[in-house]
Write an enzyme that holds these catalytic residues in place. Structure first.
Site, PDB file in Angstrom:
ATOM      1  N   GLU A  29      24.169  26.578  32.968  1.00 19.93           N
ATOM      2  CA  GLU A  29      25.184  27.475  32.369  1.00 19.93           C
ATOM      3  C   GLU A  29      26.250  26.682  31.610  1.00 19.93           C
ATOM      4  OE1 GLU A  29      28.694  28.661  34.199  1.00 19.93           O
ATOM      5  OE2 GLU A  29      27.989  28.278  36.234  1.00 19.93           O
ATOM      6  N   LYS A  91      34.453  33.552  27.440  1.00 18.74           N
ATOM      7  CA  LYS A  91      33.668  33.505  28.674  1.00 18.74           C
ATOM      8  C   LYS A  91      32.800  34.757  28.705  1.00 18.74           C
ATOM      9  CE  LYS A  91      34.343  34.191  33.628  1.00 18.74           C
ATOM     10  NZ  LYS A  91      35.330  34.512  34.670  1.00 18.74           N
ATOM     11  N   VAL A 111      27.066  32.800  35.095  1.00 20.76           N
ATOM     12  CA  VAL A 111      25.781  32.883  35.799  1.00 20.76           C
ATOM     13  C   VAL A 111      25.033  34.132  35.343  1.00 20.76           C
ATOM     14  CG1 VAL A 111      24.720  33.255  38.070  1.00 20.76           C
ATOM     15  CG2 VAL A 111      26.502  31.512  37.787  1.00 20.76           C
ATOM     16  N   ASP A 143      37.403  43.685  42.633  1.00 22.44           N
ATOM     17  CA  ASP A 143      36.931  42.524  41.868  1.00 22.44           C
ATOM     18  C   ASP A 143      35.653  41.961  42.486  1.00 22.44           C
ATOM     19  OD1 ASP A 143      36.495  40.296  40.381  1.00 22.44           O
ATOM     20  OD2 ASP A 143      38.530  39.511  40.521  1.00 22.44           O
ATOM     21  N   SER A 145      32.147  40.027  41.132  1.00 19.58           N
ATOM     22  CA  SER A 145      31.549  39.389  39.952  1.00 19.58           C
ATOM     23  C   SER A 145      30.263  40.077  39.540  1.00 19.58           C
ATOM     24  CB  SER A 145      31.250  37.925  40.251  1.00 19.58           C
ATOM     25  OG  SER A 145      30.524  37.367  39.180  1.00 19.58           O
ATOM     26  N   ALA A 146      30.086  40.202  38.216  1.00 18.44           N
ATOM     27  CA  ALA A 146      28.832  40.756  37.678  1.00 18.44           C
ATOM     28  C   ALA A 146      27.641  39.852  38.001  1.00 18.44           C
ATOM     29  CB  ALA A 146      28.961  40.943  36.172  1.00 18.44           C
ATOM     30  N   ASP A 147      27.901  38.613  38.439  1.00 16.94           N
ATOM     31  CA  ASP A 147      26.801  37.718  38.845  1.00 16.94           C
ATOM     32  C   ASP A 147      25.946  38.367  39.945  1.00 16.94           C
ATOM     33  OD1 ASP A 147      27.961  35.851  37.182  1.00 16.94           O
ATOM     34  OD2 ASP A 147      28.572  34.472  38.788  1.00 16.94           O
ATOM     35  N   LYS A 164      32.335  29.495  46.741  1.00 16.14           N
ATOM     36  CA  LYS A 164      33.623  28.944  47.179  1.00 16.14           C
ATOM     37  C   LYS A 164      34.343  29.964  48.028  1.00 16.14           C
ATOM     38  CE  LYS A 164      35.055  25.677  43.707  1.00 16.14           C
ATOM     39  NZ  LYS A 164      34.356  25.941  42.452  1.00 16.14           N
TER      40      LYS A 164
END
Ligand code: PSU
Ligand code: MN
Length: 314
Positions: A29, A91, A111, A143, A145-147, A164
């Site tokens: 990435e 991004k 990602v 919140d 992540s779309a990952d 993390k």
């Protein structure tokens, strides 16, 4: 490889050739280059990571968007360019891809977006540091992540060092379970917490070897034809583990500042990563680079095994 004639995509000739021969291509990435580290560390790290993929027996293909075209396998010069542009690049996650292409912007792929581009190119193995996930306090902020949704819907195996603890790890694992994503612990059943090898949570399975990882990828994608992704988690090598307490304190401090400043949306993850790096000084960033390189060697090996399986006539 699907028919890409309608897409603004350029696949580097050596990558195209490798893919036509079931070669061991490994996607990398680029958000980590533009939003994860500072220049010139970001560029040096990206080039070293490519070299580690080669050491493992793979062929690296770093993915980004340059002036509105998806590039599979960017050059050294393009990595340097993105590294210097840094946060001036957009991004790009899934939602940003179309706009980035239409407006002919420079974009780094998260990602999620890297998985989408890798799938178009026919790349099955992708190495990164850590994935996005469910953020702490998501029950208030939403919140997520779309990952995670991407892992639930795109046939690419993502190799990382877990997540993390700026994230809510148990909620991230629950989300992945709902999306049907196998979480394969590489030679362990402990889910790693990026800088630290054990988060206290478990993976869904433990995998014994590179070959077995490749067999699971082949079974899920080419035999069962399930459309979702796979997560392979590789613990940070013991000699590069960071001081868990120090990292925990830095994360708490970064989260506090994040909330006080009212940071939301796509700025959240880059802000938190940057502050954790700053607060821990050299320590977390050293560990960060070491674990990504270790993931890259492992990803190269797994891609090589997958290439052997795919090349067998059956
Ligand atoms: N987590 C890390 N390092 C990273 C990222 C996440 O430990 O570099 C980057 C990846 O590109 C990931 C993105 O896909 O941040 C997730 O951003 P968001 O949470 O906004 O979806
Ligand atoms: Mn988010």
């Amino acid at each position: 490889m699907s028919n890409l004639s309608h897409l603004p995509i350029d696949i580097a000739p050596h990558i195209k050739e490798a893919l036509q021969n079931n070669g061991p291509v490994v996607a990398l990435e680029s958000t980590i280059i533009t939003h994860g580290m500072e220049y010139p560390n970001n560029v040096n790290c990206a080039l070293e990571v490519e070299e580690c993929v080669r050491q493992g027996g793979g062929i690296p293909a770093t993915i980004a968007i340059i002036q509105g075209r998806i590039k599979i396998g960017i050059t050294k010069e393009e990595i340097d360019y993105l590294g210097k542009e840094g946060r001036k690049c957009k991004k790009c996650s899934r939602r940003d891809l179309a706009v980035c292409l239409v407006q002919k912007l420079n974009g780094s792929t998260t990602v999620a977006a890297t998985m989408i581009c890798a799938k178009y190119a026919g790349i099955k193995v992708f190495v990164t540091g850590g994935i996005g996930g469910v953020h702490r306090g998501a029950e208030q902020t939403f919140d997520i992540s779309a990952d995670l949704k991407e892992l639930g819907s795109t046939q690419v195996a993502v190799i990382c060092a877990g997540a993390k603890s700026i994230l809510d790890i148990p909620k991230t694992l629950e989300y992945l379970e709902t999306e049907g994503v196998p979480i394969l612990g590489y030679k362990t059943d402990k889910f790693p917490e990026f800088f630290v090898s054990d988060s206290g949570f478990k993976t869904s399975s433990s995998i014994a070897s590179d070959k077995e990882c490749a067999e699971v990828i082949h079974m899920q994608f080419s035999r069962l034809n399930l459309q979702n992704g796979i997560l392979i988690t590789v613990p940070v090598p013991a000699e590069h583990e960071a001081d868990g307490e120090k990292v925990k304190e830095a994360i708490n401090q970064a989260l506090k500042e994040h909330d006080e400043l009212g940071i939301t949306g796509p700025e959240s993850t880059p802000f938190l990563l940057k502050r954790v790096n700053e607060i821990t000084g050299g320590e977390s960033s050293k560990s960060n680079i070491a674990l990504i390189k270790n993931n890259a060697v492992t990803g190269g090996r797994i891609a090589k095994e997958l290439s052997l399986i795919a090349s067998k006539k059956d």
